[in-house]
Design a protein around this motif. Structure first.
Motif, mmCIF file in Angstrom:
data_model
loop_
_atom_site.group_PDB
_atom_site.id
_atom_site.type_symbol
_atom_site.label_atom_id
_atom_site.label_comp_id
_atom_site.label_asym_id
_atom_site.label_seq_id
_atom_site.Cartn_x
_atom_site.Cartn_y
_atom_site.Cartn_z
ATOM 1 N N VAL A 496 0.443 -0.613 -0.132
ATOM 2 C CA VAL A 496 0.004 -0.062 0.023
ATOM 3 C C VAL A 496 1.045 1.678 0.001
ATOM 4 C CG1 VAL A 496 -1.424 1.291 1.318
ATOM 5 C CG2 VAL A 496 -2.033 -0.894 0.523
ATOM 6 N N ARG A 497 2.215 1.524 0.952
ATOM 7 C CA ARG A 497 2.655 3.004 0.625
ATOM 8 C C ARG A 497 3.574 2.741 -0.842
ATOM 9 N NH1 ARG A 497 7.053 4.049 0.899
ATOM 10 N NH2 ARG A 497 8.598 1.509 0.771
ATOM 11 N N ARG A 498 4.148 1.549 -1.582
ATOM 12 C CA ARG A 498 4.502 2.161 -2.134
ATOM 13 C C ARG A 498 3.204 2.148 -3.627
ATOM 14 N NH1 ARG A 498 8.432 -3.951 -3.398
ATOM 15 N NH2 ARG A 498 9.867 -3.628 -0.887
ATOM 16 N N ILE A 499 2.611 1.739 -3.491
ATOM 17 C CA ILE A 499 1.383 2.212 -4.241
ATOM 18 C C ILE A 499 0.419 3.573 -4.606
ATOM 19 C CG2 ILE A 499 -0.815 1.418 -5.036
ATOM 20 C CD1 ILE A 499 -0.204 -1.421 -4.273
ATOM 21 N N VAL A 500 0.649 3.957 -2.793
ATOM 22 C CA VAL A 500 0.513 5.782 -2.452
ATOM 23 C C VAL A 500 1.537 6.559 -3.507
ATOM 24 C CG1 VAL A 500 0.183 7.035 -1.178
ATOM 25 C CG2 VAL A 500 -0.693 5.002 -0.822
ATOM 26 N N GLU A 501 2.903 5.559 -2.611
ATOM 27 C CA GLU A 501 4.391 6.442 -2.735
ATOM 28 C C GLU A 501 3.672 6.504 -4.675
ATOM 29 O OE1 GLU A 501 8.390 5.785 -3.044
ATOM 30 O OE2 GLU A 501 7.616 6.250 -0.952
ATOM 31 N N ARG A 502 4.179 5.855 -5.928
ATOM 32 C CA ARG A 502 4.276 5.112 -7.103
ATOM 33 C C ARG A 502 3.167 5.802 -8.089
ATOM 34 N NH1 ARG A 502 3.784 -0.427 -8.527
ATOM 35 N NH2 ARG A 502 1.534 0.149 -8.691
ATOM 36 N N ASP A 503 2.004 5.993 -7.090
ATOM 37 C CA ASP A 503 0.554 6.046 -8.831
ATOM 38 C C ASP A 503 0.200 7.531 -7.606
ATOM 39 O OD1 ASP A 503 1.727 3.876 -9.749
ATOM 40 O OD2 ASP A 503 -0.266 2.785 -9.110
ATOM 41 N N GLY A 504 0.388 8.114 -6.835
ATOM 42 C CA GLY A 504 -0.288 9.095 -6.198
ATOM 43 C C GLY A 504 -1.504 8.604 -5.529
ATOM 44 N N LEU A 505 -2.129 7.019 -5.661
ATOM 45 C CA LEU A 505 -3.627 7.135 -5.243
ATOM 46 C C LEU A 505 -3.551 7.290 -3.281
ATOM 47 C CD1 LEU A 505 -3.713 3.462 -7.153
ATOM 48 C CD2 LEU A 505 -4.725 6.093 -7.584
ATOM 49 N N SER A 506 -4.973 7.282 -2.740
ATOM 50 C CA SER A 506 -5.094 7.561 -1.710
ATOM 51 C C SER A 506 -5.043 5.711 -0.926
ATOM 52 C CB SER A 506 -6.485 7.828 -1.574
ATOM 53 O OG SER A 506 -7.568 7.123 -1.703
ATOM 54 N N GLU A 507 -4.628 5.427 0.201
ATOM 55 C CA GLU A 507 -4.452 4.636 1.141
ATOM 56 C C GLU A 507 -5.884 3.761 0.305
ATOM 57 O OE1 GLU A 507 -3.586 4.322 4.957
ATOM 58 O OE2 GLU A 507 -1.892 5.863 4.684
ATOM 59 N N ALA A 508 -6.739 4.147 0.803
ATOM 60 C CA ALA A 508 -8.138 3.602 0.497
ATOM 61 C C ALA A 508 -8.600 2.877 -0.858
ATOM 62 C CB ALA A 508 -9.244 4.138 1.062
ATOM 63 N N ALA A 509 -7.756 3.739 -2.155
ATOM 64 C CA ALA A 509 -7.914 3.335 -3.340
ATOM 65 C C ALA A 509 -6.775 1.838 -3.449
ATOM 66 C CB ALA A 509 -7.379 3.967 -4.242
ATOM 67 N N ALA A 510 -6.070 1.945 -2.692
ATOM 68 C CA ALA A 510 -4.498 1.411 -2.665
ATOM 69 C C ALA A 510 -4.988 -0.149 -2.254
ATOM 70 C CB ALA A 510 -3.267 1.122 -1.750
ATOM 71 N N GLN A 511 -5.431 -0.117 -1.321
ATOM 72 C CA GLN A 511 -6.112 -1.287 -0.618
ATOM 73 C C GLN A 511 -7.640 -2.425 -1.138
ATOM 74 O OE1 GLN A 511 -6.944 0.617 3.408
ATOM 75 N NE2 GLN A 511 -5.244 -0.086 4.128
ATOM 76 N N SER A 512 -8.329 -1.085 -1.923
ATOM 77 C CA SER A 512 -8.758 -1.865 -2.822
ATOM 78 C C SER A 512 -8.229 -1.749 -4.362
ATOM 79 C CB SER A 512 -10.106 -0.056 -3.778
ATOM 80 O OG SER A 512 -11.002 -1.034 -3.980
#
Length: 563
Positions: A496-512
């Motif tokens: 989740v941390r990497r997706i948020v940092e890489r793609d600019g998504l929210s934590e909720a969107a990354a978890q989804s």
């Protein structure tokens, strides 16, 4: 010298002397046995007399408990040996049940019996060997063709060393409360007690914990085996043995070392488990790490009107051969780390794939570092087939998936230049299982066909190894066109941390996003090799190089099988 699968080591030397002899004894035994080594402790027994030697009780003292730890510590240098110290004849001060009088059956019947008993002339004295074989057969179920060996480790002088009663083993087990005790002090026995743990890949530190608990318990031992929520914080939980497998290995070990006990193995689903609720329990064995947990259990019991448990604390076993990023104690997490890069199950036979080409499927959850591992494999010489690039080709105007996708989702998914707007398309299918299935039913067969065409290109270029880099490899069923599945795992929180940092998504969107994919556990269950990018880049590189080297070693065999 013959190599036996299992053996029985009868230790006859007094404990005070035996401690210093253990390293050469175990080294000698490890040359003979390559699987299970049972250790039967009978200090002071004489095999040189004319009368049949008989098993006699050994008083359980703190020195004996310390010796058990010392022996398992030494055995950790010979990890190919599954060492099991038999506790049948070790009795506490208050033994409630009589010792077993019948022959004990072991899980792996010994093929050879060894002893440290030393004849005065240092020879393999035949009557002594006969006595040893008869003694072993009278205690344990052994083959009639049992072989025997007298071990003579090099003690320096060749003479029997003098016993030094004051040369005591370092204290490794103690009641958690600071009470003075002598090494020769008898250990109290209890009716019922408990011990808990994960018990993944049963190792020598586990065996110390379980053995001490088995010595203390005289009627029943309750063993809590961590499961479900208690496993989530473990390192590399995807590589944990299944609960049923851990219980099976535990049961075999426990019944081997003390069959007179009744064992109750139950799933441990919360930090307290049965130790916090069972009023009939009298003691709890903990490690240095879980000592505070044991104290918390006692506070919980007092709050709920139950008596405190006697706590016995076991010191951790040091791992002197641990690698970088591994714990300095004997630990299951270190053993799981050492599995990274290894072949976990036999490769698939894929005769329908191009001859002379070996295909890997590389997958992992979003954010796992799959692309970086693909690049490392490319640097080592692999031909990479990127499924994302194939998808872009399939979507492009004139591509094999372009028209079917437009027909399924409408022209309003197109940019003005006629290209597919993947963001608009994504908004249509993301979170909508029905729409997502329509899209994947179109795309996955097309990408699979393009991947097979890329394999032919690889062969035409003279390449012998290619990697299909695909996040949805298993969901798409593409494991049917690879010889091995390689999976990258990381904790979901890190993903989740990497997706948020890489793609600019929210934590909720990354978890989804992660919830729409197979979990790391599901991926690993179908994998041949597992890697992890959790640590520094050079650690990942070392894993990949290890996996690559092992792959090169098995490639010739794979090609021979296919030819």
């Amino acid at each position: 010298m013959a190599v036996f699968r299992s053996g029985l080591l009868v230790l006859t030397t007094p404990l005070a002397t035996l401690a210093s002899r253990l390293p050469p004894i175990l080294t000698s035994a490890s040359c003979l046995v390559n699987h299970t080594l049972y250790v039967h402790l009978q200090p002071g027994m004489n095999l040189g007399g004319s009368a049949q030697p008989q098993a006699s009780p050994v008083q359980a003292t703190f020195e004996v408990l310390d010796f058990i730890t010392h022996l398992y510590t030494g055995a950790d240098l010979h990890r190919h040996l599954d060492v099991r110290i038999l506790l049948t004849n070790i009795q506490t001060k208050s033994t409630f049940l009589p010792a077993l009088s019948s022959v004990q059956n072991l899980a792996h019947p010994p093929e050879v019996v060894l002893t440290d008993f030393q004849t005065l002339d240092g020879s393999q004295y035949n009557p002594v060997k006969q006595q040893l074989e008869r003694y072993a057969t009278s205690c344990y179920s052994c083959s009639p063709q049992l072989a025997s060996v007298l071990l003579y480790p090099d003690y320096g002088t060749g003479e029997l060393p003098l016993e030094h009663p004051t040369a005591l083993l370092p204290s490794t087990i103690r009641p958690a409360s600071p009470v003075a005790r002598s090494p020769r002090q008898p250990v109290r026995g209890y009716h019922r007690g408990a011990v808990g743990g994960t018990f993944d890949r049963l190792h020598n530190a586990h065996k110390v914990l379980l053995s001490i608990a088995c010595v203390l318990a005289q009627e029943q031992l309750v063993v809590g085996v961590a499961d479900k929520d208690l496993l989530k914080s473990k390192l590399l939980p995807e590589l944990l043995q299944p609960y049923a497998e851990r219980v099976e290995h535990l049961t075999e070990f426990l019944v081997d070392i003390k069959p007179s006990l009744s064992f109750e193995l139950i799933p441990l689903l919360d930090p307290y488990g049965p130790a916090g609720s069972d009023p009939t329990l009298e003691f709890l064995v903990v490690s240095e790490e879980t000592y505070r947990g044991g104290m918390a259990v006692n506070r919980f019991r007092l709050e709920n009107g139950k008596e405190e448990l006697a706590l016995y604390q076991i010191q951790l076993l040091k791992d002197y051969s641990h690698n970088e990023n591994e714990e300095d104690k004997v630990s299951s997490s270190s053993f799981r780390q050492r599995l990274l890069g290894n072949l976990l199950q036999p490769p698939n036979e894929r005769p329908e794939l191009p001859s002379g080409l070996y295909v890997l499927g590389l997958t992992g959850i979003s954010g796992s570092g799959k692309s970086s591992v693909a690049q490392r494999l490319k640097n080592l010489g692999a031909y990479i087939i990127d499924s994302d690039h194939l998808g872009h080709r399939a979507y492009a105007p004139g591509g094999p998936a372009y028209q079917p996708v437009v027909e399924a989702f409408g022209a309003d998914i197109l940019h003005k230049d006629g290209t597919i707007n993947r963001k608009v398309l994504g908004s249509r299918v993301f979170g909508n299982k029905k729409q997502m299935k329509i899209l994947t039913d179109i795309m996955w067969p097309v990408i699979a066909k393009l991947a097979r065409e890329e394999m032919d290109v690889a062969v035409a270029k003279g390449r012998t190894l290619c990697v299909i880099d695909a996040a949805m490899l298993l969901e798409a069923g593409w494991q049917n066109m690879v010889h091995e599945v390689w999976t990258i795992v990381i904790p979901e929180t890190e993903a989740v941390r990497r997706i948020v940092e890489r793609d600019g998504l929210s934590e909720a969107a990354a978890q989804s996003r992660l919830q729409s994919q197979m979990s790391g556990q599901q991926l690993v269950e179908q994998s041949h090799v597992v890697l992890s990018t959790l640590w520094e880049p050079h650690v990942t590189q070392r894993q990949v190089e290890k996996a690559w080297t092992l792959l090169q070693n098995r490639l010739p065999k794979a090609h021979e099988t296919r030819n």
